[in-house]
Design an enzyme around this catalytic site. Structure first.
Site, PDB file in Angstrom:
ATOM      1  N   ARG A 221      13.820   4.362  11.849  1.00 16.29           N
ATOM      2  CA  ARG A 221      12.629   5.210  11.915  1.00 16.29           C
ATOM      3  C   ARG A 221      11.859   4.916  13.218  1.00 16.29           C
ATOM      4  O   ARG A 221      12.477   4.591  14.226  1.00 16.29           O
ATOM      5  CB  ARG A 221      11.798   4.990  10.651  1.00 16.29           C
ATOM      6  CG  ARG A 221      12.572   5.380   9.370  1.00 16.29           C
ATOM      7  CD  ARG A 221      11.761   5.141   8.118  1.00 16.29           C
ATOM      8  NE  ARG A 221      10.549   5.955   8.119  1.00 16.29           N
ATOM      9  CZ  ARG A 221       9.542   5.776   7.244  1.00 16.29           C
ATOM     10  NH1 ARG A 221       9.632   4.820   6.318  1.00 16.29           N
ATOM     11  NH2 ARG A 221       8.480   6.552   7.301  1.00 16.29           N
TER      12      ARG A 221
ATOM     13  N   ASN B 225       7.955  -5.822  -1.162  1.00 19.66           N
ATOM     14  CA  ASN B 225       7.938  -4.671  -0.260  1.00 19.66           C
ATOM     15  C   ASN B 225       6.504  -4.584   0.268  1.00 19.66           C
ATOM     16  O   ASN B 225       5.632  -4.026  -0.386  1.00 19.66           O
ATOM     17  CB  ASN B 225       8.325  -3.377  -0.986  1.00 19.66           C
ATOM     18  CG  ASN B 225       8.369  -2.194  -0.022  1.00 19.66           C
ATOM     19  OD1 ASN B 225       7.884  -2.287   1.110  1.00 19.66           O
ATOM     20  ND2 ASN B 225       8.927  -1.094  -0.471  1.00 19.66           N
TER      21      ASN B 225
ATOM     22  N   ASP C  50       1.790 -15.740   6.494  1.00 22.34           N
ATOM     23  CA  ASP C  50       1.283 -17.108   6.307  1.00 22.34           C
ATOM     24  C   ASP C  50       1.248 -17.501   4.830  1.00 22.34           C
ATOM     25  O   ASP C  50       1.515 -18.655   4.485  1.00 22.34           O
ATOM     26  CB  ASP C  50      -0.112 -17.249   6.923  1.00 22.34           C
ATOM     27  CG  ASP C  50      -0.073 -17.338   8.441  1.00 22.34           C
ATOM     28  OD1 ASP C  50       1.031 -17.468   9.007  1.00 22.34           O
ATOM     29  OD2 ASP C  50      -1.150 -17.284   9.072  1.00 22.34           O
TER      30      ASP C  50
ATOM     31  N   ALA D 251       3.300  -0.817   4.560  1.00 26.97           N
ATOM     32  CA  ALA D 251       2.788  -0.772   5.936  1.00 26.97           C
ATOM     33  C   ALA D 251       2.384  -2.153   6.446  1.00 26.97           C
ATOM     34  O   ALA D 251       2.416  -2.399   7.660  1.00 26.97           O
ATOM     35  CB  ALA D 251       1.609   0.193   6.024  1.00 26.97           C
TER      36      ALA D 251
ATOM     37  N   GLU E  84      12.631  -9.659   1.357  1.00 22.27           N
ATOM     38  CA  GLU E  84      11.894  -8.451   1.752  1.00 22.27           C
ATOM     39  C   GLU E  84      12.732  -7.225   1.397  1.00 22.27           C
ATOM     40  O   GLU E  84      13.959  -7.241   1.590  1.00 22.27           O
ATOM     41  CB  GLU E  84      11.681  -8.525   3.269  1.00 22.27           C
ATOM     42  CG  GLU E  84      11.054  -7.303   3.886  1.00 22.27           C
ATOM     43  CD  GLU E  84      11.076  -7.371   5.426  1.00 22.27           C
ATOM     44  OE1 GLU E  84      11.853  -8.179   6.007  1.00 22.27           O
ATOM     45  OE2 GLU E  84      10.319  -6.620   6.043  1.00 22.27           O
TER      46      GLU E  84
ATOM     47  N   PRO F   6       0.779  -1.220   0.000  1.00 27.60           N
ATOM     48  CA  PRO F   6       0.000   0.000   0.000  1.00 27.60           C
ATOM     49  C   PRO F   6       0.820   1.285   0.000  1.00 27.60           C
ATOM     50  O   PRO F   6       1.866   1.367   0.638  1.00 27.60           O
ATOM     51  CB  PRO F   6      -0.821  -0.094   1.298  1.00 27.60           C
ATOM     52  CG  PRO F   6      -0.135  -1.111   2.122  1.00 27.60           C
ATOM     53  CD  PRO F   6       0.510  -2.065   1.173  1.00 27.60           C
ATOM     54  N   ASN F   7       0.286   2.237  -0.738  1.00 27.10           N
ATOM     55  CA  ASN F   7       0.820   3.606  -0.838  1.00 27.10           C
ATOM     56  C   ASN F   7       2.100   3.722  -1.663  1.00 27.10           C
ATOM     57  O   ASN F   7       2.581   4.840  -1.899  1.00 27.10           O
ATOM     58  CB  ASN F   7       1.035   4.233   0.560  1.00 27.10           C
ATOM     59  CG  ASN F   7      -0.253   4.283   1.351  1.00 27.10           C
ATOM     60  OD1 ASN F   7      -1.234   4.823   0.872  1.00 27.10           O
ATOM     61  ND2 ASN F   7      -0.287   3.675   2.529  1.00 27.10           N
TER      62      ASN F   7
ATOM     63  N   ARG G 229       8.227   0.335  13.162  1.00 29.28           N
ATOM     64  CA  ARG G 229       8.704  -0.135  11.851  1.00 29.28           C
ATOM     65  C   ARG G 229       9.811  -1.182  11.968  1.00 29.28           C
ATOM     66  O   ARG G 229      10.274  -1.719  10.983  1.00 29.28           O
ATOM     67  CB  ARG G 229       9.177   1.046  11.000  1.00 29.28           C
ATOM     68  CG  ARG G 229       8.052   1.962  10.589  1.00 29.28           C
ATOM     69  CD  ARG G 229       8.489   3.027   9.608  1.00 29.28           C
ATOM     70  NE  ARG G 229       7.595   4.162   9.661  1.00 29.28           N
ATOM     71  CZ  ARG G 229       6.440   4.279   8.978  1.00 29.28           C
ATOM     72  NH1 ARG G 229       6.092   3.332   8.139  1.00 29.28           N
ATOM     73  NH2 ARG G 229       5.679   5.340   9.112  1.00 29.28           N
TER      74      ARG G 229
ATOM     75  N   ARG H 215       4.312  11.029  -2.052  1.00 30.59           N
ATOM     76  CA  ARG H 215       4.288  10.789  -0.607  1.00 30.59           C
ATOM     77  C   ARG H 215       5.672  11.027   0.020  1.00 30.59           C
ATOM     78  O   ARG H 215       6.682  10.515  -0.485  1.00 30.59           O
ATOM     79  CB  ARG H 215       3.793   9.358  -0.293  1.00 30.59           C
ATOM     80  CG  ARG H 215       4.814   8.277  -0.510  1.00 30.59           C
ATOM     81  CD  ARG H 215       4.310   6.875  -0.209  1.00 30.59           C
ATOM     82  NE  ARG H 215       4.157   6.581   1.182  1.00 30.59           N
ATOM     83  CZ  ARG H 215       4.384   5.364   1.706  1.00 30.59           C
ATOM     84  NH1 ARG H 215       4.781   4.351   0.938  1.00 30.59           N
ATOM     85  NH2 ARG H 215       4.215   5.168   2.987  1.00 30.59           N
TER      86      ARG H 215
ATOM     87  N   HIS I 187      12.804  -2.727   1.427  1.00 26.06           N
ATOM     88  CA  HIS I 187      12.237  -1.431   1.799  1.00 26.06           C
ATOM     89  C   HIS I 187      13.094  -0.329   1.195  1.00 26.06           C
ATOM     90  O   HIS I 187      14.328  -0.439   1.182  1.00 26.06           O
ATOM     91  CB  HIS I 187      12.207  -1.258   3.318  1.00 26.06           C
ATOM     92  CG  HIS I 187      11.361  -2.294   3.988  1.00 26.06           C
ATOM     93  ND1 HIS I 187       9.989  -2.259   3.956  1.00 26.06           N
ATOM     94  CD2 HIS I 187      11.704  -3.425   4.657  1.00 26.06           C
ATOM     95  CE1 HIS I 187       9.519  -3.324   4.590  1.00 26.06           C
ATOM     96  NE2 HIS I 187      10.534  -4.049   5.023  1.00 26.06           N
ATOM     97  N   LEU I 188      12.414   0.707   0.750  1.00 21.93           N
ATOM     98  CA  LEU I 188      13.133   1.867   0.214  1.00 21.93           C
ATOM     99  C   LEU I 188      13.886   2.575   1.332  1.00 21.93           C
ATOM    100  O   LEU I 188      15.049   2.948   1.190  1.00 21.93           O
ATOM    101  CB  LEU I 188      12.133   2.846  -0.425  1.00 21.93           C
ATOM    102  CG  LEU I 188      11.391   2.314  -1.655  1.00 21.93           C
ATOM    103  CD1 LEU I 188      10.123   3.116  -1.889  1.00 21.93           C
ATOM    104  CD2 LEU I 188      12.288   2.364  -2.872  1.00 21.93           C
TER     105      LEU I 188
ATOM    106  N   TYR J 163      11.052   8.968   0.830  1.00 20.79           N
ATOM    107  CA  TYR J 163      10.966   7.986  -0.264  1.00 20.79           C
ATOM    108  C   TYR J 163      11.500   8.486  -1.603  1.00 20.79           C
ATOM    109  O   TYR J 163      11.539   7.715  -2.568  1.00 20.79           O
ATOM    110  CB  TYR J 163       9.501   7.538  -0.427  1.00 20.79           C
ATOM    111  CG  TYR J 163       8.977   6.858   0.823  1.00 20.79           C
ATOM    112  CD1 TYR J 163       9.517   5.653   1.264  1.00 20.79           C
ATOM    113  CD2 TYR J 163       7.956   7.433   1.578  1.00 20.79           C
ATOM    114  CE1 TYR J 163       9.052   5.039   2.419  1.00 20.79           C
ATOM    115  CE2 TYR J 163       7.474   6.824   2.729  1.00 20.79           C
ATOM    116  CZ  TYR J 163       8.031   5.627   3.150  1.00 20.79           C
ATOM    117  OH  TYR J 163       7.578   5.016   4.286  1.00 20.79           O
TER     118      TYR J 163
HETATM  119  C1  DQA Z   1       8.382   0.994   3.356  1.00 16.74           C
HETATM  120  C2  DQA Z   1       8.571   1.197   4.872  1.00 16.74           C
HETATM  121  C3  DQA Z   1       7.264   0.980   5.610  1.00 16.74           C
HETATM  122  O1  DQA Z   1       7.449   1.183   7.000  1.00 16.74           O
HETATM  123  C4  DQA Z   1       6.200   1.959   5.133  1.00 16.74           C
HETATM  124  O2  DQA Z   1       4.972   1.694   5.760  1.00 16.74           O
HETATM  125  C5  DQA Z   1       6.073   1.980   3.650  1.00 16.74           C
HETATM  126  C6  DQA Z   1       7.273   1.857   2.812  1.00 16.74           C
HETATM  127  C7  DQA Z   1       9.663   1.309   2.573  1.00 16.74           C
HETATM  128  O3  DQA Z   1       9.768   0.887   1.424  1.00 16.74           O
HETATM  129  O4  DQA Z   1      10.551   2.028   3.088  1.00 16.74           O
HETATM  130  O5  DQA Z   1       4.984   2.182   3.116  1.00 16.74           O
HETATM  131  O6  DQA Z   1       8.084  -0.373   3.137  1.00 16.74           O
END
Ligand code: DQA
Length: 143
Positions: free
Chosen positions: A106, A73, A86, A76, A97, A9-10, A110, A17, A99-100, A22
């Site tokens: 942070r 990724n 699961d 959230a 996994e 999401p997002n 997180r 954002r 993350h940017l 990011y």
């Molecule tokens: C994220 C880090 C997460 O904590 C956050 O909710 C995101 C982006 C990252 O790519 O840094 O939406 O996964």
């Protein structure tokens, strides 16, 4: 080799954002970067983004028997989703996994990752390159 690259999401709001966290590149830029990174290494990829937890679970389930690995990724959902954890355990595909941002530097919440429990590795804090490192890791180990 074929990879499924999933974004939660997002992430479709990249470029808009919180650019200080990011960056200013957009989701389309990320999509193009991922396709190029895979193509240059002879990797087939499906790149997908959803704001919905169940849709991400469906995508992981449908990868069973179809791809050689998953780069995810969970955004959230990283910090909340036992369902995604699961699903990754259910298909038992090699997963990494990403993350940017540097999630460990942070807010406290997180630092917890549920999907990360089912992942071989985590790459974080390196922007788009976090994904590149994940792709290269899977290509080297399973390609
Ligand atoms: C994220 C880090 C997460 O904590 C956050 O909710 C995101 C982006 C990252 O790519 O840094 O939406 O996964």
């Amino acid at each position: 080799m074929k990879l499924l690259i999933l974004n939660g999401p997002n992430l479709n709001m990249l470029g808009i954002r919180e650019p200080d966290i990011y960056g200013r590149r957009t989701y389309d830029d990320l999509d193009a970067f991922l396709r190029r990174t895979c193509a240059e290494r002879g990797i087939e990829c499906e790149v997908f983004q959803s704001n919905h937890e169940g849709v991400l679970v469906d995508m992981i389930q449908s990868a069973y028997g179809v791809v050689d690995g998953i780069v995810i990724n969970p955004a959230a959902y990283t910090h909340t989703s036992v369902a995604i954890l699961d699903a990754l355990k259910a298909v038992a595909l090699p997963a990494v996994e990403v993350h940017l941002s540097d999630v460990n530097a942070r807010e406290e919440f997180r630092r917890v990752s549920y999907p990360g429990i089912a992942c071989e590795k985590t790459f974080a804090g390196q922007g788009f390159d976090s994904y590149k490192l994940a792709i290269e890791y899977l290509a080297e180990k399973y390609g």
